[in-house]
Design a protein around this motif. Structure first.
Motif, PDB file in Angstrom:
ATOM      1  N   LEU A  48      -8.478 -11.997   3.004  1.00  0.00           N
ATOM      2  CA  LEU A  48      -7.234 -11.220   2.987  1.00  0.00           C
ATOM      3  C   LEU A  48      -7.011 -10.580   1.622  1.00  0.00           C
ATOM      4  O   LEU A  48      -6.543  -9.435   1.530  1.00  0.00           O
ATOM      5  CB  LEU A  48      -6.055 -12.127   3.349  1.00  0.00           C
ATOM      6  N   PHE A  49      -7.351 -11.328   0.562  1.00  0.00           N
ATOM      7  CA  PHE A  49      -7.210 -10.778  -0.792  1.00  0.00           C
ATOM      8  C   PHE A  49      -8.110  -9.557  -0.966  1.00  0.00           C
ATOM      9  O   PHE A  49      -7.698  -8.544  -1.541  1.00  0.00           O
ATOM     10  CB  PHE A  49      -7.563 -11.860  -1.816  1.00  0.00           C
ATOM     11  N   SER A  50      -9.337  -9.628  -0.463  1.00  0.00           N
ATOM     12  CA  SER A  50     -10.265  -8.500  -0.577  1.00  0.00           C
ATOM     13  C   SER A  50      -9.764  -7.294   0.219  1.00  0.00           C
ATOM     14  O   SER A  50      -9.954  -6.147  -0.199  1.00  0.00           O
ATOM     15  CB  SER A  50     -11.660  -8.907  -0.081  1.00  0.00           C
ATOM     16  N   LEU A  51      -9.110  -7.549   1.345  1.00  0.00           N
ATOM     17  CA  LEU A  51      -8.622  -6.450   2.176  1.00  0.00           C
ATOM     18  C   LEU A  51      -7.511  -5.657   1.486  1.00  0.00           C
ATOM     19  O   LEU A  51      -7.347  -4.455   1.739  1.00  0.00           O
ATOM     20  CB  LEU A  51      -8.129  -6.982   3.521  1.00  0.00           C
ATOM     21  N   LEU A  52      -6.765  -6.321   0.609  1.00  0.00           N
ATOM     22  CA  LEU A  52      -5.727  -5.607  -0.138  1.00  0.00           C
ATOM     23  C   LEU A  52      -6.326  -4.460  -0.942  1.00  0.00           C
ATOM     24  O   LEU A  52      -5.742  -3.376  -1.040  1.00  0.00           O
ATOM     25  CB  LEU A  52      -4.987  -6.572  -1.077  1.00  0.00           C
ATOM     26  N   PHE A  53      -7.500  -4.696  -1.520  1.00  0.00           N
ATOM     27  CA  PHE A  53      -8.146  -3.649  -2.312  1.00  0.00           C
ATOM     28  C   PHE A  53      -8.635  -2.500  -1.424  1.00  0.00           C
ATOM     29  O   PHE A  53      -8.686  -1.354  -1.856  1.00  0.00           O
ATOM     30  CB  PHE A  53      -9.295  -4.243  -3.125  1.00  0.00           C
ATOM     31  N   GLY A  54      -9.003  -2.829  -0.189  1.00  0.00           N
ATOM     32  CA  GLY A  54      -9.371  -1.773   0.750  1.00  0.00           C
ATOM     33  C   GLY A  54      -8.194  -0.868   1.054  1.00  0.00           C
ATOM     34  O   GLY A  54      -8.350   0.362   1.191  1.00  0.00           O
ATOM     35  N   ILE A  55      -7.002  -1.453   1.138  1.00  0.00           N
ATOM     36  CA  ILE A  55      -5.795  -0.657   1.374  1.00  0.00           C
ATOM     37  C   ILE A  55      -5.448   0.168   0.145  1.00  0.00           C
ATOM     38  O   ILE A  55      -5.169   1.369   0.229  1.00  0.00           O
ATOM     39  CB  ILE A  55      -4.615  -1.576   1.749  1.00  0.00           C
ATOM     40  N   PHE A  56      -5.484  -0.476  -1.026  1.00  0.00           N
ATOM     41  CA  PHE A  56      -5.156   0.227  -2.268  1.00  0.00           C
ATOM     42  C   PHE A  56      -6.092   1.411  -2.515  1.00  0.00           C
ATOM     43  O   PHE A  56      -5.669   2.452  -3.027  1.00  0.00           O
ATOM     44  CB  PHE A  56      -5.216  -0.730  -3.457  1.00  0.00           C
TER      45      PHE A  56
END
Length: 328
Positions: A48-56
């Protein structure tokens, strides 16, 4: 009939190409083991933490795009630019590279931005991104030269005989990738030839391309560019910590695989499916991860990241008419 056939081929061939490569990469794979790792061997907090960077990464791309539109006296809403990016990435899963066109159409519909001019800014963005990834690649190759040499040798790029070349499965995978890229370039050329017949269209595109000269805050533009690619990298890197068999890999290993994967997704398959798996698995094995675990990593990470793209695309489609309802 001829046009219908061409459109059908443009839709089907990328899927067939990606499917063919995936078939060869995973032809002897134990999917039950991958399912077990997904259920019991995945650290979902890191995922989930890695997915935040995909959104950013997509948010920063939307903000940067708005900067290149301002010199053209186009001032779309910031959220529309971001949502257009969300939709464009999801659209490219269906037809590779169509996202560049779809996002321009969205701004034309909701913010009255010239389609041709905004398409020109997309070309500018692609040129900037190309220079950025070439710079990242150059630095990575210099720092990890032995790994790249070994990768090229093991994938059949440097071989002692033509017979070995013709019997290498990896050679045919790479060959089909090059064919896919050639087809993409062919269709782009045909598209440009068509646009050239439309009066004023090319001039508007050129004006969009030249918009970079008029960007009012160059330091902010550079920051957005660096932030986009940093987010892409961390979107990938932090997935290492999701699995016990990749948690020990360092940042340099991630950078090598990131570069390889970035070039792999140039091949026109949905979200790089197939070529990306091939590149990441091959390079991960060079760092001591066995082929099964490397295959599991690529399958799960690519699948979840693709699912994120779909979710963001659905959100963007739903949000655009809602946030623009006052215009009607």
């Amino acid at each position: 009939m001829k046009k219908l056939l061409k459109k059908t081929l443009k839709l089907i061939l990328p899927i067939v190409l990606g499917g063919f490569i995936l078939f060869w990469v995973y032809r002897d794979f134990d999917f039950a083991e991958a399912g077990d790792v997904l259920k019991h061997g995945t650290n979902w907090w890191w995922m989930l933490f890695s997915l935040l960077f995909g959104i950013f990464a997509q948010v920063f791309r939307g903000w940067r795009w708005r900067q290149t539109l301002e010199p053209l006296d186009a001032f779309p809403k910031r959220r529309d630019c971001v949502n257009a990016i969300f939709v464009s990435y999801a659209a490219s899963l269906v037809v590779p590279r169509i996202g560049e066109v779809s996002r321009c159409g969205i701004l034309a519909k909701y913010d009255d931005v010239s389609f041709a001019k905004s398409l020109g800014t997309v070309v500018t963005e692609r040129l900037v991104d190309t220079l950025t990834i070439l710079l990242i690649t150059g630095i990575t190759v210099l720092l990890q030269m032995p790994i790249f040499v070994t990768f090229l040798q093991q994938t059949g790029t440097k071989i002692p005989s033509m017979m070995h070349l013709l019997t290498s499965v990896w050679f045919y995978i790479v060959l089909f990738c090059f064919i896919g890229v050639a087809m993409l370039l062919y269709y782009l050329r045909k598209t440009l030839f068509f646009y050239e017949r439309v009066k004023g269209f090319v001039l508007n595109i050129w004006e969009g391309i030249m918009s970079l000269r008029g960007v009012r805050n160059i330091p902010l533009f550079i920051f957005y560019t660096l932030a986009i690619w940093a987010c892409y990298f961390f979107h990938f890197y932090f997935t290492f910590y999701c699995f016990a068999f990749t948690a020990h890999l360092g940042m340099m290993a991630a950078l090598v695989m990131f570069v390889g994967g970035t070039f792999a997704v140039i091949v026109p398959t949905p979200n790089g499916a197939g070529p990306w798996h091939f590149a990441v698995i091959s390079m991960m094995m060079l760092y001591g991860v066995n082929v099964t675990n490397a295959g599991i990593f690529a399958l799960i990470v690519h699948g979840i990241q693709t699912f994120l793209v779909v979710l963001l695309g659905i959100y963007g489609l739903a949000a655009l008419p809602f946030t623009n309802r006052q215009r009607k």
